[in-house]
Design an enzyme around this catalytic site. Structure first.
Site, PDB file in Angstrom:
ATOM      1  N   LYS A  64       0.832  -1.210   0.000  1.00 16.65           N
ATOM      2  CA  LYS A  64       0.000   0.000   0.000  1.00 16.65           C
ATOM      3  C   LYS A  64       0.866   1.259   0.000  1.00 16.65           C
ATOM      4  O   LYS A  64       0.601   2.215  -0.742  1.00 16.65           O
ATOM      5  CB  LYS A  64      -0.928  -0.016   1.216  1.00 16.65           C
ATOM      6  CG  LYS A  64      -1.993  -1.088   1.141  1.00 16.65           C
ATOM      7  CD  LYS A  64      -2.819  -1.130   2.420  1.00 16.65           C
ATOM      8  CE  LYS A  64      -3.863  -2.223   2.377  1.00 16.65           C
ATOM      9  NZ  LYS A  64      -4.670  -2.294   3.618  1.00 16.65           N
ATOM     10  N   SER A  80      -0.691   0.791   5.978  1.00 14.64           N
ATOM     11  CA  SER A  80      -1.056  -0.088   7.088  1.00 14.64           C
ATOM     12  C   SER A  80      -2.024  -1.168   6.619  1.00 14.64           C
ATOM     13  O   SER A  80      -2.704  -1.021   5.594  1.00 14.64           O
ATOM     14  CB  SER A  80      -1.675   0.719   8.234  1.00 14.64           C
ATOM     15  OG  SER A  80      -2.830   1.393   7.789  1.00 14.64           O
ATOM     16  N   ASP A  81      -2.072  -2.247   7.394  1.00 16.35           N
ATOM     17  CA  ASP A  81      -2.978  -3.335   7.049  1.00 16.35           C
ATOM     18  C   ASP A  81      -3.340  -4.094   8.322  1.00 16.35           C
ATOM     19  O   ASP A  81      -2.590  -4.095   9.294  1.00 16.35           O
ATOM     20  CB  ASP A  81      -2.344  -4.296   6.046  1.00 16.35           C
ATOM     21  CG  ASP A  81      -3.362  -5.251   5.460  1.00 16.35           C
ATOM     22  OD1 ASP A  81      -4.134  -4.826   4.581  1.00 16.35           O
ATOM     23  OD2 ASP A  81      -3.403  -6.424   5.899  1.00 16.35           O
ATOM     24  N   GLN A  82      -4.512  -4.729   8.283  1.00 17.22           N
ATOM     25  CA  GLN A  82      -4.967  -5.533   9.410  1.00 17.22           C
ATOM     26  C   GLN A  82      -5.499  -6.857   8.876  1.00 17.22           C
ATOM     27  O   GLN A  82      -6.274  -6.888   7.928  1.00 17.22           O
ATOM     28  CB  GLN A  82      -6.057  -4.796  10.182  1.00 17.22           C
ATOM     29  CG  GLN A  82      -6.541  -5.527  11.430  1.00 17.22           C
ATOM     30  CD  GLN A  82      -7.674  -4.773  12.097  1.00 17.22           C
ATOM     31  OE1 GLN A  82      -8.724  -4.548  11.499  1.00 17.22           O
ATOM     32  NE2 GLN A  82      -7.467  -4.370  13.341  1.00 17.22           N
ATOM     33  N   ALA A 117      -0.273  -4.128  11.070  1.00 18.02           N
ATOM     34  CA  ALA A 117       1.075  -3.741  10.662  1.00 18.02           C
ATOM     35  C   ALA A 117       1.033  -2.384   9.991  1.00 18.02           C
ATOM     36  O   ALA A 117       0.023  -1.994   9.404  1.00 18.02           O
ATOM     37  CB  ALA A 117       1.669  -4.775   9.707  1.00 18.02           C
TER      38      ALA A 117
END
Length: 206
Positions: A64, A80-82, A117
């Site tokens: 991203k 960011s990512d979840q 993250a």
């Protein structure tokens, strides 16, 4: 004391997430919001870390951030990512009311893990990685309780959440215990990021 952003340009946030934006703005961080160019459902098909949801979250956060880096090489960019892990399976964001009902029913009296993250890219193209996890233990939820929750919250963007809830709102009443990082539930390891900014002079206290 008030936090001061010391850079001449705002932090570029590669996300349209309201929660992430609000969390960063609480620390008086100026933001440039740019939608990333990653299709999350398609992107994870080629992720080389299927056996590690945490590494998968880091990988997608990198994707991203880098997807919008080309035209902003001299700025700080945050991606960011979840990832939601339940019984060794990865779950995506919910796309319908029925799917929300079924997911909450599935999670009832069980626990799942949220892996969050963030990847910060500096002007020198250096990557700084932040990651945390939290395990969520869900209460016993009857069909009636789930329907009432959906009726009350369907209009509050819960379908944008991978778990179908916003912990900072009514979602908190679905849980009986949490183990791990609170910020992982919100989708970004915010305290690690803020600590890095202060430690490196990017932020200061007035």
């Amino acid at each position: 004391m008030k936090p001061i952003w010391t850079l001449s340009s705002p932090l570029v946030l590669a996300s349209s997430s309201r929660v992430r934006r609000v969390l960063l703005e609480r620390f008086s961080i100026p933001l440039e919001i740019v939608k990333h160019k990653v299709d999350e459902r398609d992107a994870d098909q080629g992720v080389p870390f299927k056996d590690s949801p945490q590494k998968m979250a880091v990988f997608l956060a990198k994707q991203k951030a880098w997807s919008i880096h080309k035209d902003r090489e001299h700025k700080w960019i945050l991606g960011s990512d979840q990832i939601l892990e339940f019984q060794n399976e990865i779950f995506h964001k919910i796309s319908s009311r029925d799917e929300l009902f079924n997911r909450l029913a599935l999670f009832s009296e069980k626990h799942h893990t949220l892996h969050s993250a963030a990847v910060l890219i500096g002007p020198n193209a250096r990557e700084i990685i932040f990651s945390q996890s939290a395990s969520i233990f869900v209460k016993r939820l009857s069909p009636y309780e789930i329907e009432k929750y959906i009726e009350k919250n369907i209009s509050t963007h819960v379908l944008d959440s991978v778990g179908g809830y916003h912990f900072e709102d009514e979602g908190v009443f679905l849980f009986k215990k949490i183990i791990g990082s609170y910020s992982s539930i919100l989708g970004i390891p915010i305290y690690q990021i803020i600590d890095y900014f202060y430690s490196n002079g990017i932020m200061q206290l007035d």
